[in-house]
Design an enzyme around this catalytic site. Structure first.
Site, PDB file in Angstrom:
ATOM      1  N   HIS A 125      32.003  28.720  37.002  1.00  0.00           N
ATOM      2  CA  HIS A 125      32.667  29.326  35.850  1.00  0.00           C
ATOM      3  C   HIS A 125      34.172  29.423  36.068  1.00  0.00           C
ATOM      4  O   HIS A 125      34.678  29.224  37.168  1.00  0.00           O
ATOM      5  CB  HIS A 125      32.102  30.726  35.570  1.00  0.00           C
ATOM      6  CG  HIS A 125      32.397  31.729  36.647  1.00  0.00           C
ATOM      7  ND1 HIS A 125      31.719  31.738  37.856  1.00  0.00           N
ATOM      8  CD2 HIS A 125      33.295  32.733  36.711  1.00  0.00           C
ATOM      9  CE1 HIS A 125      32.189  32.715  38.617  1.00  0.00           C
ATOM     10  NE2 HIS A 125      33.156  33.342  37.951  1.00  0.00           N
TER      11      HIS A 125
ATOM     12  N   ASP B 257      37.176  32.393  35.066  1.00  0.00           N
ATOM     13  CA  ASP B 257      37.064  33.839  34.844  1.00  0.00           C
ATOM     14  C   ASP B 257      37.410  34.268  33.414  1.00  0.00           C
ATOM     15  O   ASP B 257      38.374  33.790  32.818  1.00  0.00           O
ATOM     16  CB  ASP B 257      37.951  34.589  35.857  1.00  0.00           C
ATOM     17  CG  ASP B 257      37.349  34.526  37.257  1.00  0.00           C
ATOM     18  OD1 ASP B 257      36.105  34.494  37.369  1.00  0.00           O
ATOM     19  OD2 ASP B 257      38.125  34.482  38.235  1.00  0.00           O
TER      20      ASP B 257
ATOM     21  N   HIS C 142      35.085  27.759  39.532  1.00  0.00           N
ATOM     22  CA  HIS C 142      34.713  28.103  40.898  1.00  0.00           C
ATOM     23  C   HIS C 142      33.242  28.521  40.966  1.00  0.00           C
ATOM     24  O   HIS C 142      32.628  28.885  39.953  1.00  0.00           O
ATOM     25  CB  HIS C 142      35.619  29.201  41.475  1.00  0.00           C
ATOM     26  CG  HIS C 142      35.622  30.462  40.682  1.00  0.00           C
ATOM     27  ND1 HIS C 142      36.303  30.598  39.490  1.00  0.00           N
ATOM     28  CD2 HIS C 142      35.025  31.664  40.891  1.00  0.00           C
ATOM     29  CE1 HIS C 142      36.125  31.814  39.010  1.00  0.00           C
ATOM     30  NE2 HIS C 142      35.344  32.479  39.843  1.00  0.00           N
TER      31      HIS C 142
ATOM     32  N   ARG D  57      39.177  41.375  44.049  1.00  0.00           N
ATOM     33  CA  ARG D  57      39.816  40.406  43.150  1.00  0.00           C
ATOM     34  C   ARG D  57      40.795  41.072  42.195  1.00  0.00           C
ATOM     35  O   ARG D  57      40.465  42.086  41.585  1.00  0.00           O
ATOM     36  CB  ARG D  57      38.754  39.652  42.333  1.00  0.00           C
ATOM     37  CG  ARG D  57      39.328  38.441  41.604  1.00  0.00           C
ATOM     38  CD  ARG D  57      38.268  37.716  40.805  1.00  0.00           C
ATOM     39  NE  ARG D  57      38.211  38.205  39.445  1.00  0.00           N
ATOM     40  CZ  ARG D  57      37.226  37.950  38.592  1.00  0.00           C
ATOM     41  NH1 ARG D  57      36.207  37.203  38.960  1.00  0.00           N
ATOM     42  NH2 ARG D  57      37.254  38.434  37.376  1.00  0.00           N
TER      43      ARG D  57
HETATM   44  C1  SIN Z   1      34.255  35.277  41.450  1.00  0.00           C
HETATM   45  O1  SIN Z   1      33.497  34.646  40.718  1.00  0.00           O
HETATM   46  O2  SIN Z   1      35.341  35.685  41.081  1.00  0.00           O
HETATM   47  C2  SIN Z   1      33.806  35.562  42.867  1.00  0.00           C
HETATM   48  C3  SIN Z   1      34.108  34.449  43.806  1.00  0.00           C
HETATM   49  C4  SIN Z   1      33.556  34.719  45.179  1.00  0.00           C
HETATM   50  O3  SIN Z   1      32.987  35.789  45.414  1.00  0.00           O
HETATM   51  O4  SIN Z   1      33.723  33.863  46.051  1.00  0.00           O
END
Ligand code: SIN
Length: 284
Positions: free
Chosen positions: A99, A101, A260, A275
């Site tokens: 996805h 974000d 990602h 994050r």
């Molecule tokens: C996310 O999707 O922002 C998390 C990425 C991760 O935990 O590596």
């Protein structure tokens, strides 16, 4: 004059940057260098950082306003920080599919800055996929078909009532999600399927399996074969890079041109990340 190195980690995207202490106040020149490396590589990595929540927020703010997540309860005292945690006795991870974000927002994220607080002894890597390359690899016929099409994005599948009922009833998950968001998760927004990056001017595919529900003007069933094809195409191995986390590592990615995927292969071990999400503009 700043002294730093940018070293690609894969052919498609991703680069290590050496030479910056992200907890220090960075010069405008340093911020510009990081931004350039981000635009060139889509995701950049910094090892061995020591970031307090305030320092992570301060660094992230150098790249824009920060998004306050509508669904995930933030770190106490730090509304801009999402704590992404999977405890040793949990089996589901956060993110879980490829996805970009918060594409359910009318103005989705420009970037995300993820800091590793605790990592498992193995596993828990994250992958990224270059969506410029994904677009460029399509046939002229497919590009022509997608031109001008928009897709409807929503948080329904992840945060809607049905999803939350299932989540709260069945499987232990320690991340706290707001239950009562006044129908926020049912809202829909449409974005072009091929967006033009506002800084590079390059075209990138912009659909993802987490939040894209259907092609505008089509039913979910009609959209499905096209979207499923694009989801698989978007993340072909040759468009990707993979990063193995170490404690103190930071990844900064460009959500406008990269997807990602956090790999969930570390059951029995704890992983904790923080994050910060940089606001973006309306995709065109
Ligand atoms: C996310 O999707 O922002 C998390 C990425 C991760 O935990 O590596």
């Amino acid at each position: 004059m700043i002294n730093y190195d940018v070293t690609p980690i894969a052919g498609a995207c991703g680069a290590d940057i050496q030479g910056f202490d992200l907890s220090a106040e960075l010069s405008d020149e340093a911020v510009k260098a990081i931004r350039t490396a981000l635009l060139d590589n889509l995701v950049v990595f910094f090892r061995d950082q020591d970031l307090s929540p305030d320092a992570q927020v301060a660094f992230s703010r150098r790249f824009g306003e920060l998004n306050i997540d509508r669904f995930v309860v933030p770190m106490e005292g730090h509304p801009e920080i999402m704590v992404i945690v999977k405890e040793a006795d949990e089996v589901l991870n956060f993110g879980k599919v490829w996805h970009s974000d918060v594409t359910f927002q009318a103005e989705p994220a420009m970037g995300s800055i993820l800091y590793a607080v605790e990592v498992p002894p193995y596993g828990g890597d994250t992958m990224w996929a270059n969506q410029y390359l994904a677009y460029e690899a399509l046939s002229d016929g497919m590009k022509a078909m997608l031109e001008g099409l928009r897709a409807v994005h929503t948080a329904r599948a992840g945060y809607g009532k049905a999803a939350l009922d299932k989540r709260f009833d069945s499987i232990k998950r320690s991340m706290q999600i707001y239950r009562d968001r006044d129908g926020e998760a049912e809202k829909e927004t449409a974005h072009p399927i091929v967006r033009t990056h506002p800084e590079t001017g390059r075209k990138a595919l912009y659909v993802n399996a987490a939040y894209t529900e259907r092609i505008e003007g089509m039913t979910v069933e009609e959209s499905k074969p096209i979207l499923e094809y694009l989801y698989a195409h978007c993340v072909r191995p040759e468009f990707t890079c993979r990063f193995t986390w170490t404690k103190g590592a930071v990844a900064f990615w460009d959500n406008r041109a990269a997807q990602h995927y956090p790999i969930n292969d570390y059951n029995g071990y704890r992983r904790e990340m923080r994050r910060a999400t940089v606001c973006g503009d309306r995709p065109v």
